[in-house]
Write a protein that holds these residues in place. Structure first.
Motif, mmCIF file in Angstrom:
data_model
loop_
_atom_site.group_PDB
_atom_site.id
_atom_site.type_symbol
_atom_site.label_atom_id
_atom_site.label_comp_id
_atom_site.label_asym_id
_atom_site.label_seq_id
_atom_site.Cartn_x
_atom_site.Cartn_y
_atom_site.Cartn_z
ATOM 1 N N ASP A 211 90.039 -86.019 -3.338
ATOM 2 C CA ASP A 211 89.366 -85.280 -3.293
ATOM 3 C C ASP A 211 88.111 -85.512 -3.997
ATOM 4 O O ASP A 211 86.780 -85.875 -3.822
ATOM 5 C CB ASP A 211 89.585 -84.268 -2.772
ATOM 6 C CG ASP A 211 88.471 -83.359 -2.983
ATOM 7 O OD1 ASP A 211 87.934 -83.066 -2.130
ATOM 8 O OD2 ASP A 211 88.577 -82.160 -4.031
ATOM 9 N N LYS A 212 88.342 -86.112 -5.101
ATOM 10 C CA LYS A 212 88.051 -86.104 -6.338
ATOM 11 C C LYS A 212 86.986 -87.766 -6.715
ATOM 12 O O LYS A 212 85.881 -87.848 -6.513
ATOM 13 C CB LYS A 212 88.852 -86.389 -7.490
ATOM 14 C CG LYS A 212 88.301 -85.394 -8.614
ATOM 15 C CD LYS A 212 89.179 -85.008 -9.912
ATOM 16 C CE LYS A 212 88.674 -84.239 -10.579
ATOM 17 N NZ LYS A 212 89.674 -84.673 -12.117
ATOM 18 N N GLU B 21 98.541 -83.347 -5.331
ATOM 19 C CA GLU B 21 97.870 -83.598 -5.825
ATOM 20 C C GLU B 21 96.802 -85.062 -5.520
ATOM 21 O O GLU B 21 96.360 -85.868 -5.727
ATOM 22 C CB GLU B 21 98.757 -84.193 -7.076
ATOM 23 C CG GLU B 21 99.284 -82.917 -7.672
ATOM 24 C CD GLU B 21 98.144 -82.563 -8.803
ATOM 25 O OE1 GLU B 21 98.201 -83.175 -9.507
ATOM 26 O OE2 GLU B 21 97.385 -81.878 -8.751
ATOM 27 N N VAL C 148 99.207 -91.508 -8.934
ATOM 28 C CA VAL C 148 99.273 -89.674 -9.474
ATOM 29 C C VAL C 148 101.107 -89.553 -9.112
ATOM 30 O O VAL C 148 101.555 -88.829 -9.409
ATOM 31 C CB VAL C 148 98.594 -89.120 -7.954
ATOM 32 C CG1 VAL C 148 99.510 -88.152 -7.722
ATOM 33 C CG2 VAL C 148 97.686 -89.717 -8.084
ATOM 34 N N PHE D 160 96.181 -85.464 -2.712
ATOM 35 C CA PHE D 160 95.345 -85.219 -1.358
ATOM 36 C C PHE D 160 93.385 -84.686 -2.448
ATOM 37 O O PHE D 160 92.825 -84.992 -2.878
ATOM 38 C CB PHE D 160 95.222 -84.540 -0.788
ATOM 39 C CG PHE D 160 96.404 -85.243 0.545
ATOM 40 C CD1 PHE D 160 95.501 -85.914 1.223
ATOM 41 C CD2 PHE D 160 97.535 -84.956 0.338
ATOM 42 C CE1 PHE D 160 96.099 -86.801 2.630
ATOM 43 C CE2 PHE D 160 98.529 -85.584 1.580
ATOM 44 C CZ PHE D 160 97.465 -86.241 2.739
ATOM 45 N N ALA D 161 94.158 -84.214 -3.701
ATOM 46 C CA ALA D 161 93.509 -83.850 -5.122
ATOM 47 C C ALA D 161 92.617 -85.220 -5.570
ATOM 48 O O ALA D 161 91.492 -85.065 -5.470
ATOM 49 C CB ALA D 161 93.830 -82.740 -5.752
ATOM 50 N N ALA D 162 93.056 -85.995 -5.468
ATOM 51 C CA ALA D 162 92.922 -87.307 -6.434
ATOM 52 C C ALA D 162 91.824 -87.878 -5.746
ATOM 53 O O ALA D 162 91.299 -88.164 -5.783
ATOM 54 C CB ALA D 162 94.198 -87.906 -6.442
#
Lengths: 91, 246
Positions: free
Chosen positions: A48-49, A42, A15, A44-46
């Motif tokens: 989360d995914k 980003e 990331v 934490f978006a990763a």
């Protein structure tokens, strides 16, 4: 470093576009590795995914290092069920 | 980096949550009497002291929502833009940073001059962006200074990417605005203004659809950065094309 920690390190490195070997788990991502607040989101978006964890917003603010992230993921991911003890297996 | 992180951002920004209908009311103070009076008084120095010239105002979208992204070099920047807009200044909600509203004197003038939205845009950027989303969804227009700080010598500083997040995720047009020489009239260290010609140039609204398309194939962070960079480039273009005045 256990498997989960290694996985998280790989993901964070991808990331923030920094080679894995350059990330000291205790280095501050924001002040030492050039991560800005948006890139922080980003990460934490990763997470989360990949792990399906929803990090509460107030917890985002306390994150500084890779080790902080690892601790947070460990805390928020459901743990695998414990192995049954010997006696329980037989019954 | 995983692609398609926009979904996560949308959740954080509460893009799909309907805002409270009377949310904008809290920012509308002094707009009936004191604000028109303020601009009537301010128009005298702006007209005769700064000889403010306005360019490109005709390209402003017919109605909000839109985002005005302007450079920032003086405390008079917002007043210069709002005066140029005339009565349409009432559709603007400037996002004001803590630096200004922590000081009682500037806090007072901000309330008179604008539907000021007081936010901690640096320390706590997510709540600030959420407020921006709400305003745009309720049909307001936002005024932002993406540089974050006043540029002491009027040169354009790097833009912070929050404006890109707001523009791409809400899809509203962005109007780039360039203010020239306001820092010469009222620099950061001055108490009294100095006479100098001032120009305000409004650019054509930027359509964010291409960036919304990019969200499908690129990480959101990169798309927001790209959009922010293009907004900055458009402000630079306005600066380059503005006629010189002495």
């Amino acid at each position: 470093m256990n498997n989960l920690s290694k996985e998280i390190k790989t993901l964070v490195a991808k990331v923030i576009k920094v080679p894995e070997d350059k990330i000291d788990p205790n280095a501050n991502l924001f002040t030492q590795l050039g991560v800005d607040s948006l890139l922080g989101v980003e990460i934490f978006a990763a997470l989360d995914k990949k792990y399906g964890i929803d990090v509460p917003e107030d917890r985002l603010r306390g994150i500084g290092t890779l080790n902080d992230i690892i601790r947070l993921v460990e805390e928020l991911t459901p743990r695998p069920p414990l192995l049954k003890r010997e006696g329980e297996k037989r019954s | 980096m995983p692609e398609g992180t926009s979904e996560y951002w949308r959740k954080l920004l509460a893009i799909d949550v309907p805002p409270e209908p009377d949310f904008l009311k809290q920012y509308r103070t002094f707009h009936r009497f004191f604000r028109p009076l303020f601009y009537a008084i301010v128009s005298i120095p702006l007209r005769f002291y700064c000889h403010e010239k306005v360019y490109g105002l005709e390209s402003l979208p017919e109605k909000p929502p839109y985002i005005i992204a302007a450079n920032h070099s003086s405390a008079m920047d917002y007043a210069a833009v709002a005066w140029a807009l005339g009565k349409r200044r009432e559709e603007l909600y400037p996002l004001v940073t803590r630096y200004y509203y922590d000081k009682p004197w500037s806090n007072f003038w901000i309330k008179i001059a604008a539907n000021a939205v007081k936010l901690d845009t640096v320390e706590d950027f997510l709540p600030a962006l959420r407020v921006g989303v709400k305003i745009l969804k309720l049909g307001g227009a936002i005024y932002v200074n993406p540089e974050g700080l006043r540029s002491p010598a009027g040169n354009l500083l790097p833009f912070r990417p929050g404006v890109g997040v707001l523009a791409v995720e809400t899809g509203v047009p962005v109007v780039p605005v360039y203010l020239r020489n306001t820092w010469k009239v009222l620099p950061a260290d001055a108490i009294l203004p100095r006479p100098h010609p001032v120009s305000v140039s409004f650019g054509k609204p930027m359509d964010m659809k291409t960036y919304q398309e990019k969200l499908k194939i690129k990480p959101a962070y990169e798309v927001y950065k790209e959009a922010t960079e293009e907004i900055r480039n458009r402000v630079l273009e306005l600066a380059a094309n503005l006629p010189l005045r002495r």
